[in-house]
Write an enzyme that holds these catalytic residues in place. Structure first.
Site, PDB file in Angstrom:
ATOM      1  N   SER A 152      10.903   3.417   4.396  1.00  0.00           N
ATOM      2  CA  SER A 152       9.233   2.923   5.199  1.00  0.00           C
ATOM      3  C   SER A 152       8.752   4.200   5.248  1.00  0.00           C
ATOM      4  CB  SER A 152       9.304   2.109   5.623  1.00  0.00           C
ATOM      5  OG  SER A 152       9.570   0.453   5.812  1.00  0.00           O
ATOM      6  N   GLY A 156     -15.749   2.159  27.804  1.00  0.00           N
ATOM      7  CA  GLY A 156     -16.351   2.211  26.253  1.00  0.00           C
ATOM      8  C   GLY A 156     -15.229   1.199  25.222  1.00  0.00           C
ATOM      9  N   GLU A 192     -12.733   1.743  19.054  1.00  0.00           N
ATOM     10  CA  GLU A 192     -12.020   0.409  18.407  1.00  0.00           C
ATOM     11  C   GLU A 192     -10.394   0.331  19.120  1.00  0.00           C
ATOM     12  OE1 GLU A 192     -10.373   0.709  13.468  1.00  0.00           O
ATOM     13  OE2 GLU A 192     -12.758   1.024  14.389  1.00  0.00           O
ATOM     14  N   GLU A 224       9.513   0.447  10.476  1.00  0.00           N
ATOM     15  CA  GLU A 224       7.955  -0.670  10.851  1.00  0.00           C
ATOM     16  C   GLU A 224       8.294  -2.489  10.287  1.00  0.00           C
ATOM     17  OE1 GLU A 224       6.268  -2.665   8.311  1.00  0.00           O
ATOM     18  OE2 GLU A 224       6.882  -0.967   6.496  1.00  0.00           O
ATOM     19  N   PRO A 225       8.583  -3.923  10.727  1.00  0.00           N
ATOM     20  CA  PRO A 225       8.969  -4.649  10.498  1.00  0.00           C
ATOM     21  C   PRO A 225       7.651  -5.667   9.202  1.00  0.00           C
ATOM     22  CG  PRO A 225       6.926  -4.988  11.715  1.00  0.00           C
ATOM     23  CD  PRO A 225       7.222  -3.762  11.512  1.00  0.00           C
ATOM     24  N   GLN A 226       6.817  -4.522   8.432  1.00  0.00           N
ATOM     25  CA  GLN A 226       6.089  -5.606   7.604  1.00  0.00           C
ATOM     26  C   GLN A 226       6.375  -5.553   6.210  1.00  0.00           C
ATOM     27  OE1 GLN A 226       4.424  -3.367   9.853  1.00  0.00           O
ATOM     28  NE2 GLN A 226       2.580  -4.020  10.006  1.00  0.00           N
ATOM     29  N   CYS A 241       1.001  -1.568   0.078  1.00  0.00           N
ATOM     30  CA  CYS A 241       0.029   0.114   0.221  1.00  0.00           C
ATOM     31  C   CYS A 241       1.014   1.667   0.103  1.00  0.00           C
ATOM     32  CB  CYS A 241      -0.726   0.195   1.104  1.00  0.00           C
ATOM     33  SG  CYS A 241      -0.617  -0.410   2.528  1.00  0.00           S
ATOM     34  N   ASN A 242       2.420   0.894   0.753  1.00  0.00           N
ATOM     35  CA  ASN A 242       3.065   2.294   0.352  1.00  0.00           C
ATOM     36  C   ASN A 242       4.318   1.994  -0.854  1.00  0.00           C
ATOM     37  OD1 ASN A 242       2.239   3.622   2.473  1.00  0.00           O
ATOM     38  ND2 ASN A 242       2.857   2.316   3.198  1.00  0.00           N
ATOM     39  N   ARG A 243       3.988   1.235  -1.351  1.00  0.00           N
ATOM     40  CA  ARG A 243       5.216   1.713  -2.875  1.00  0.00           C
ATOM     41  C   ARG A 243       4.392   0.085  -3.991  1.00  0.00           C
ATOM     42  NH1 ARG A 243       9.847   1.832  -1.034  1.00  0.00           N
ATOM     43  NH2 ARG A 243       9.514   2.836   0.332  1.00  0.00           N
TER      44      ARG A 243
END
Lengths: 423, 275
Positions: free
Chosen positions: A109, A189, A192, A114-116, A50-52
């Site tokens: 990144s 609460g 999310e 970030e590891p993904q 999604c970023n590249r």
């Protein structure tokens, strides 16, 4: 032979452009084949996240290479090239190697460290090697990229600190309680954010999750998800002492918890500390409670500050990582050079000429009475032998069909057989 | 012998200094090496220190604690040993960095004092000398370490409350661990101190004819004992922990130091043979 990488990322292109150029996993094998033919690449790989969106390739011709890749992307996605061509970066040779290493190590990144991305690059490599569009050089480039990514991860602190609100909360809790095993978490609460943070806490070995919510059924739903207990919103204040960690994110306009409630809770739990995380805006918990002994309150801004500091730390660690990448790029360059044909030809010629000259000297010194004419004849003979001897190895080195990336590169073979020195 | 004795003490001192330096290195450039190096240095220092102490005991024929030099040195040795015990059970970064400066102060102080073997005052020739001194000193050593945990606790608590969450905060251990360590030291140190006082009282009844003479040393050790007794009671029955426990431990530390040294330096009394 050149390594080329072309593509766009979060820095060069907005998300709508990236979306339109993205490849679905199932269309990549076909795309790779098309890419190889249309862009004239001997090896090819497509990385699409999604970023590249990036194309990795090996080509013999650098001229127009960028244009060929643009044309491929435009053709494949049926987009006018003008829409994205100016957002595309293009790296060749050393710059491409460096780019590949930096991407794998998560230095390129959006959230550094970030590891993904490493997993995504591994997947992309898997797809390409299944489609048989990778060869000697991309294989090596990818394996070295994975290696350097691991090095960066273990030898720098690039990924050691939390950069999301929920992870930052877990890190802080560990600084208060040490071990989170056996702790109880209360969610006030059922939003999310709370759910996400709770999930991180559960992964740390939390014993129980208590959930309370204005709509009780929602509390029950969320409690069921964590095998926890739903608490009625009217009575949760009486059960605050049960919780070691309290996460609050309701839409309440007023404070739900103040010093009075917590003083009572502390008394009941004999002052065992309580860590409160208030992610609600406006806040749910009176900031005054932080002044109580054994109460630690963090709101969204505090956590954000932690994250900003951690990001700063990652930036500094990234500098160290770049140093590691530099070293690895140099090593890769050396390996690439050993693949090149021309230096190998030169080295082979030089080595043979040296052997011939040495042996000729020995012979000539054994026969001091030879005339100049006879000496010249001998020299010519030696030269003829070496040239004839080198004829086939040189042809093998130069033949295009041996240099198509399918078999072992001839330069490597020749260097091995003749034990040529490394450049 | 005299020379070897001094050299061993100097060696121990140097190792304690190395440990302190490593501790500071860890604060600013953290790494496993600095972390373990610090406690290893104390461990090796304690070995040299113990050797020196044994030599001295051999020479004097008794537990070598009969003058200020020997007492300071022995207390430092016990502190180092207590550190090794605590560190083994509950390894905590930075505790060494707190202990090392104390070790340095006591050992250095011992070294600058005249450390010739002095004739043992007749009153100290007793079976109770080693029992009384060993128990009291060991108890105090653990309580002093508990104070180390308390100091680190207060620093870390301050950082968390004020949300100064970079730099040293990352290096310091979790609050709960520090509080547990403080409690652990209290549970070890307090019974030892109690036994030390009781054995002293038994000895006093033989030597001075009365269990309790309100000698300044006795009074101050009673004050110290009461402070820690209150802390232990509070911890066990009233849920005292964290900041309050840490502050009390530090006050207790001051009382220990005054009982140990202040009494001899500023007040005179039956325990005054140390000078």
């Amino acid at each position: 032979m050149h390594i080329v990488i072309s593509g766009l990322n979060h820095q060069t292109a907005p998300v709508d452009t990236r979306e339109r150029l993205a490849f679905k996993a199932e269309e990549i094998p076909a795309a790779l084949e098309k890419l190889r033919q249309e862009a004239g690449l001997s090896e090819a790989l497509i990385l699409s996240t999604c970023n590249r969106v990036e194309i990795y390739g090996i080509t013999d011709r650098l001229d127009n290479c960028r244009e060929r890749m643009v044309a491929f992307l435009a053709g494949f996605h049926r987009l006018p090239a003008a829409d994205f061509a100016d957002k595309l970066y293009f790296h060749a040779d050393q710059a491409a190697v460096r780019h590949s290493f930096r991407v794998a190590s998560s230095l390129d990144s959006m959230v550094i460290g970030e590891p993904q991305i490493l997993g995504q690059l591994k997947d992309a490599f898997f797809i390409a090697s299944e489609a048989r569009t990778t060869g000697l050089i991309l294989n090596r480039l990818m394996h070295r990229s994975f290696f350097i990514a691991k090095e960066v991860r273990t030898r720098t602190k690039i990924a050691s600190s939390a950069v999301s609100v929920s992870f930052a909360a877990v890190e802080l809790a560990k600084k208060i309680f040490g071990d989170l095993k056996g702790m109880k978490v209360m969610l006030i609460g059922a939003g999310e954010m709370c759910e996400l943070a709770a999930r991180h806490f559960v992964n740390q070995g939390i014993e129980q999750v208590l959930v309370t919510n204005r709509t009780f059924s929602r509390a029950q739903e969320l409690a069921a998800e964590f095998e926890g207990i739903a608490v009625s919103f009217d009575s949760f204040r009486q059960e605050l002492d049960e919780a070691d960690i309290i996460l609050s994110s309701t839409g309440s306009p007023d404070y739900l918890i103040g010093p009075t409630e917590l003083t009572t809770a502390l008394k009941k739990r004999r002052n065992r500390p309580i860590f409160l995380i208030d992610i609600a805006v406006p806040r749910d918990i009176d900031p005054k409670v932080n002044e109580l002994d054994n109460i630690y309150l963090f709101d969204v801004d505090d956590l954000q500050e932690v994250i900003t500091e951690n990001l700063d730390q990652r930036q500094q660690e990234a500098l160290r990582a770049e140093g590691l990448v530099d070293q690895e790029v140099e090593k890769f360059e050396l390996w690439l050079e050993s693949l090149a044909v021309t230096p190998t030809i030169k080295a082979l010629r030089r080595q043979t000429a040296e052997i011939a000259a040495r042996e000729l000297d020995k012979t000539l010194s054994a026969f001091p009475d030879l005339s100049d004419k006879e000496k010249r004849k001998l020299e010519a003979m030696v030269k003829a032998i070496t040239n004839k001897f080198l004829h086939h190895p040189l042809n093998y080195l130069k033949a295009p069909e041996n240099n198509n990336g399918q078999g072992p590169p001839p330069a490597v073979v020749i260097r091995k057989i003749f034990k040529l020195p490394e450049e | 012998m005299e020379l070897i004795y001094s050299l061993l003490l100097v060696g121990a001192l140097l190792l304690y200094v190395i440990s302190m330096i490593t501790g500071f290195v860890y604060l600013f450039r953290p790494g496993q090496k600095a972390l373990h190096g610090g406690s290893d240095a104390i461990r090796f220092g304690a070995v040299l220190h113990a050797a020196a102490f044994l030599i001295r005991c051999f020479e004097t024929g008794t537990l070598a604690v009969t003058n200020l030099h020997e007492s300071l040195s022995f207390f430092a040795l016990l502190l180092a040993l207590a550190f090794i015990v605590v560190n083994r059970k509950n390894s905590i970064a930075m505790l060494g960095a707190f202990t090392a400066p104390l070790l340095i102060i006591f050992t250095l102080w011992a070294l600058v004092l005249n450390h010739a073997v002095t004739p043992q005052p007749p009153i100290l020739k007793s079976f109770w000398l080693p029992v009384h001194v060993l128990l009291s000193f060991a108890g105090n050593a653990f309580l002093v370490l508990g104070c180390g945990a308390a100091v680190i606790y207060l620093i870390q608590e301050h950082l968390i409350k004020k949300k100064r969450l970079k730099g040293i905060f990352r290096r310091l251990p979790a609050l709960q661990k520090l509080d547990e360590l403080n409690y652990f030291c209290l549970r070890l140190g307090f019974p030892l101190l109690t036994l030390g006082i009781i054995s002293g009282s038994v000895w006093a009844s033989y030597a001075w004819g009365s269990h309790w003479n309100w000698d300044p040393k006795e009074t101050w050790s009673l004050i110290t004992w009461l402070l820690f007794a209150a802390l232990l009671h509070g911890r066990m029955n009233s849920g005292w922990r964290g900041r309050r426990a840490a502050l009390l431990t530090i006050i207790g530390f001051a009382a220990i130091m005054f009982t140990f040294l202040g009494v001899n330096l500023f007040l005179s009394g039956l325990h005054g043979y140390l000078h």
